[in-house]
Scaffold this active site. Structure first.
Site, short mmCIF file in Angstrom:
data_model
loop_
_atom_site.label_atom_id
_atom_site.label_comp_id
_atom_site.label_asym_id
_atom_site.label_seq_id
_atom_site.Cartn_x
_atom_site.Cartn_y
_atom_site.Cartn_z
N ASN A 75 0.80 -1.23 0.00
CA ASN A 75 0.00 0.00 0.00
C ASN A 75 0.83 1.27 0.00
O ASN A 75 0.33 2.32 0.35
CB ASN A 75 -0.93 0.01 1.21
N THR A 76 2.09 1.19 -0.33
CA THR A 76 2.95 2.37 -0.38
C THR A 76 3.77 2.33 -1.65
O THR A 76 3.74 1.35 -2.41
CB THR A 76 3.91 2.41 0.83
N THR A 77 4.50 3.39 -1.90
CA THR A 77 5.39 3.39 -3.04
C THR A 77 6.73 4.01 -2.63
O THR A 77 6.76 4.94 -1.83
CB THR A 77 4.76 4.15 -4.23
N VAL B 142 7.97 -1.14 0.69
CA VAL B 142 6.53 -1.10 0.50
C VAL B 142 5.90 -2.21 1.34
O VAL B 142 6.45 -3.31 1.42
CB VAL B 142 6.18 -1.31 -0.99
#
Length: 556
Positions: free
Chosen positions: A364-366, A444
C-alpha cells in the site's frame, strides 16, 4: 513534441549511454545517475530529469508526482510521505529528513469512529502532506521549477496511460466500495465499468487540479480556492475538515536517527516513522556474529527475527508524533539499551511479546531511490495508507484521499489528538560507508516496510549478498499488529506470539530448524524493497527494483 514523446525519444537517443541491463535484467549498473521506482513510467521520467541536468531531488519530486497518477491507488496529492536526503554539495554534506506526514482534523473525536469509518469513507482521512512535502524538498534543494516538476504528472493524467494489470486489479478488488461514492466511480469506473489492463486510463479532473497546483503553488491546495473546494466537499459529506486544518499544515525537517554498525553507519527517518526501530534492531544485531552465519540459515533468520520483535514492541509502545508524545528515543536507540535487551534473547527459542496492535495492510505504499552525478542521494516513501486510501475522491478535484484514521486509538502514541501525526512503519533509510552513501533503500508493505528494509540491509552488510540476491531471496518478517490479531496469530495475553511470515522458497532444512526453536511459520507477504548500492571503490551504482512487483531501475 509533447513531454511523453520527449521522454521516449530521450531514452532512445541515449541508448548507448543508458544501462538498462548490463548483462542481465536483474541488477542495473550506471555511473552518472540512477533511479528506482515501482512503475516504469515514473522511472523513465526521473531518468529524463537526471539526463537533462536535474539533481536527485528534482527527479524524486517529478517521480513522486507521476506515481500519484500512474499508481493512483498508492499515493497522490491526497497522500503523505517522508524523504531522507543525503546532500553532497556545499561545505557540509550530510543526511536530512523531510517529514510530510498527515495530521488529524481539528473536529475529529474518538466517539465518531468505528472500525468501518476508520478504514474508509469521508471520516477516514487526515490532512494530506504530499503537495507540501514535494514543494519543500524542491524549494530547498531543487534546480528545476515547480511547474516543470509537475508537468509529467499532468500530462499522464490529462492524456492517460495504459493501465497495468496491478492497478486494474486494485479497482476490481474495491469495486463494491468505489460504487458507493459517485465521485470515485466517475474516476475509476469510466463508462460505468472497471478498466482492463492495457486500456488508456485518463484522469482529467486530477490533471486540472495538478495544473492549478503547478501554477499557483501549494498555497492553493492548503490556503486557497482548492482548499475551499476540498473542505466544502468534506462538509457536504459529513466530514470533519476545516479550512484552518489545511491552512495550519506544516512539513517538518527532522534530525535523522543513526547508529554505527560494524564498518557502516545506518541512517533512517526519525519519529513518527519507524526509523528508530531500525536503529534499535541493528544495535541489538551488532552483538550477534551474523557475518559467520549463512544468510539463509536458521541462525541468521532467528537472530534478526528476535531483534525485530524487541524493536516492534518498543515502536508500538513509544513511537508517535514528537510534538505530542514523550518518547525515550535516546534510550531506545542507545548501545546500552541494546546490550540489555540482547541478553534476554534466547538463541535457541522464539519468544518475545508485542504490545497493542498496530494497523497493518499489505502492498500500500510506493518507494523511490535516486542517486545523481553529484553524489546526492534520496530515499523516499509515500502512501495513501491503505491501497485506494479512503476510497473517496473529493468532489471534481480528482484527488483520492488517504485513510490514516485507521490507526487511531483511544490511548497510547496513536491516541486521537487534533493536529497530531500518527506513528507509522514507514522508514526510508540509508547506509553510509566512510561517511559516504553506500546504500539507499526504501520499502513497501505497511508493517513489513521497516522490517523488510532491515532484512535486506543485514543481508548486504553481514551476509555479503549481492544486492539483487539480498532483495529477491525469500524474505521473512515478524507477524505483529492488526493483521496478526485479525488472523488469530497473536493469541496470548499481551499479544504474545511466535509467528514468522516466510516467503516460499525457504529451504526445508531451515524451516525445520526454525520450527524446532518455536517459530510458527506462516507463508505470506513480507514486503517489497527497492535499493541502490554505490560501490565504495569504483563509484559504480547498482540498482534493483523488487522483482515481486516488477519495479524498474534505470541508469546511465
Amino acid at each position: 513534441m509533447n513531454l511523453l514523446n520527449q521522454v521516449v525519444c530521450g531514452l532512445l537517443i541515449a541508448v548507448f549511454s543508458l544501462s538498462f541491463a548490463a548483462g542481465d535484467e536483474k541488477t542495473i549498473y550506471g555511473r552518472r545517475g540512477m533511479v528506482v521506482t515501482s512503475h516504469q513510467l515514473a522511472s523513465q521520467v526521473g531518468m529524463r530529469v537526471l539526463m537533462n541536468g536535474g539533481n536527485a531531488v528534482d527527479a524524486t519530486v517529478s517521480m513522486a508526482a507521476v506515481l500519484g497518477v500512474v499508481e493512483f491507488e498508492m499515493s497522490g496529492p491526497g497522500g503523505v510521505g517522508n524523504m531522507l536526503i543525503y546532500w553532497n554539495e556545499g561545505s557540509n554534506p550530510g543526511v536530512f529528513n523531510l517529514d510530510f506526514r498527515d495530521v488529524i482534523a481539528s473536529k475529529a473525536r474518538i466517539e465518531m469512529y468505528d472500525q468501518k469509518s476508520k478504514e474508509r469513507g469521508i471520516l477516514a482521512s487526515c490532512v494530506p502532506g504530499n503537495v507540501a512535502g514535494w514543494h519543500a524538498a524542491l524549494s530547498r534543494y531543487g534546480t528545476i521549477s515547480w511547474e516543470e516538476a509537475l508537468s509529467p504528472a499532468i500530462e499522464y493524467a490529462e492524456n492517460g496511460f495504459p493501465i497495468s494489470s496491478r492497478e486494474a486489479s486494485y479497482i476490481e478488488r474495491n469495486l463494491e466500495t468505489i460504487r458507493q461514492y459517485p465521485t470515485s466511480a466517475a474516476v475509476y469506473l469510466p463508462g460505468g465499468r472497471p478498466p482492463t489492463p492495457g486500456e488508456i486510463f485518463v484522469q482529467k479532473n486530477l490533471a486540472r487540479t495538478l495544473r492549478r497546483i503547478a501554477k499557483h503553488g501549494p498555497d492553493i491546495f492548503y490556503k486557497g480556492k482548492l482548499a475551499d473546494e476540498l473542505v466544502s466537499f468534506s462538509d457536504k459529506q459529513g466530514g470533519v475538515f476545516t479550512k484552518a486544518d489545511f491552512e495550519n499544515y506544516q512539513v517538518h525537517w527532522r534530525e535523522p536517527v543513526q547508529t554505527s554498525y560494524r564498518d557502516y553507519q545506518v541512517v533512517s527517518a526519525s519519529a513518527p516513522n519507524f526509523g528508530p526501530a531500525i536503529i534499535e534492531t541493528f544495535n541489538i544485531l551488532e552483538g550477534f556474529d551474523l557475518p559467520s552465519m549463512k544468510p539463509g540459515s536458521a541462525d541468521f533468520i532467528h537472530s534478526i527475527a528476535e531483534s525485530l520483535k524487541v524493536a516492534a514492541d518498543d515502536g508500538m509502545r513509544y513511537i508517535g508524533d514528537p510534538r505530542f508524545v514523550k518518547m525515550p528515543l535516546d534510550r531506545l536507540t542507545s548501545k546500552e539499551y541494546a546490550r540489555d535487551v540482547r541478553s534476554r534473547i534466547n538463541p535457541d527459542r522464539a519468544s518475545y511479546r508485542v504490545g497493542e496492535p498496530l494497523t497493518d495492510d499489505n502492498d500500500n505504499t510506493t518507494a523511490i531511490s535516486v542517486v545523481d552525478s553529484n553524489g546526492n542521494v534520496v530515499s523516499a516513501i509515500q502512501t495513501l495508507i491503505s491501497a485506494m486510501g479512503s476510497r473517496v475522491v473529493y468532489g471534481d478535484t480528482g484527488v483520492l484521499f488517504n485513510n490514516n484514521m485507521r490507526k487511531v486509538r483511544s490511548s497510547g502514541p496513536n491516541k486521537l489528538e487534533p493536529g497530531k501525526t500518527f506513528g507509522t512503519p514507514s522508514a526510508p533509510s540509508m547506509v553510509l560507508h566512510n561517511n559516504k552513501p553506500f546504500l539507499a533503500i526504501g520499502g513497501v508493505g505497511a508493517a513489513n516496510i521497516w522490517q523488510a528494509i532491515a532484512v535486506v540491509m543485514a543481508r548486504v552488510m553481514d551476509g555479503e549478498m549481492d544486492l539483487h540476491e539480498a532483495i529477491a531471496s525469500p524474505r521473512f518478517t515478524i507477524r505483529y499488529g492488526y493483521m496478526a490479531v485479525k488472523k488469530g496469530l497473536a493469541r496470548d495475553e499481551g499479544f504474545q506470539y511466535r509467528e514468522l511470515t516466510v516467503e516460499p522458497g525457504l529451504s526445508a532444512e531451515t524451516r525445520a530448524e526454525l520450527e524446532a526453536r518455536g517459530h510458527e511459520l506462516v507463508e505470506g507477504y513480507a514486503g517489497n524493497v527497492h535499493a541502490i548500492l554505490i560501490d565504495p571503490e569504483t563509484g559504480v551504482m547498482k540498482g534493483v527494483g523488487d522483482p515481486r512487483i516488477h519495479a524498474r531501475a534505470l541508469a546511465w
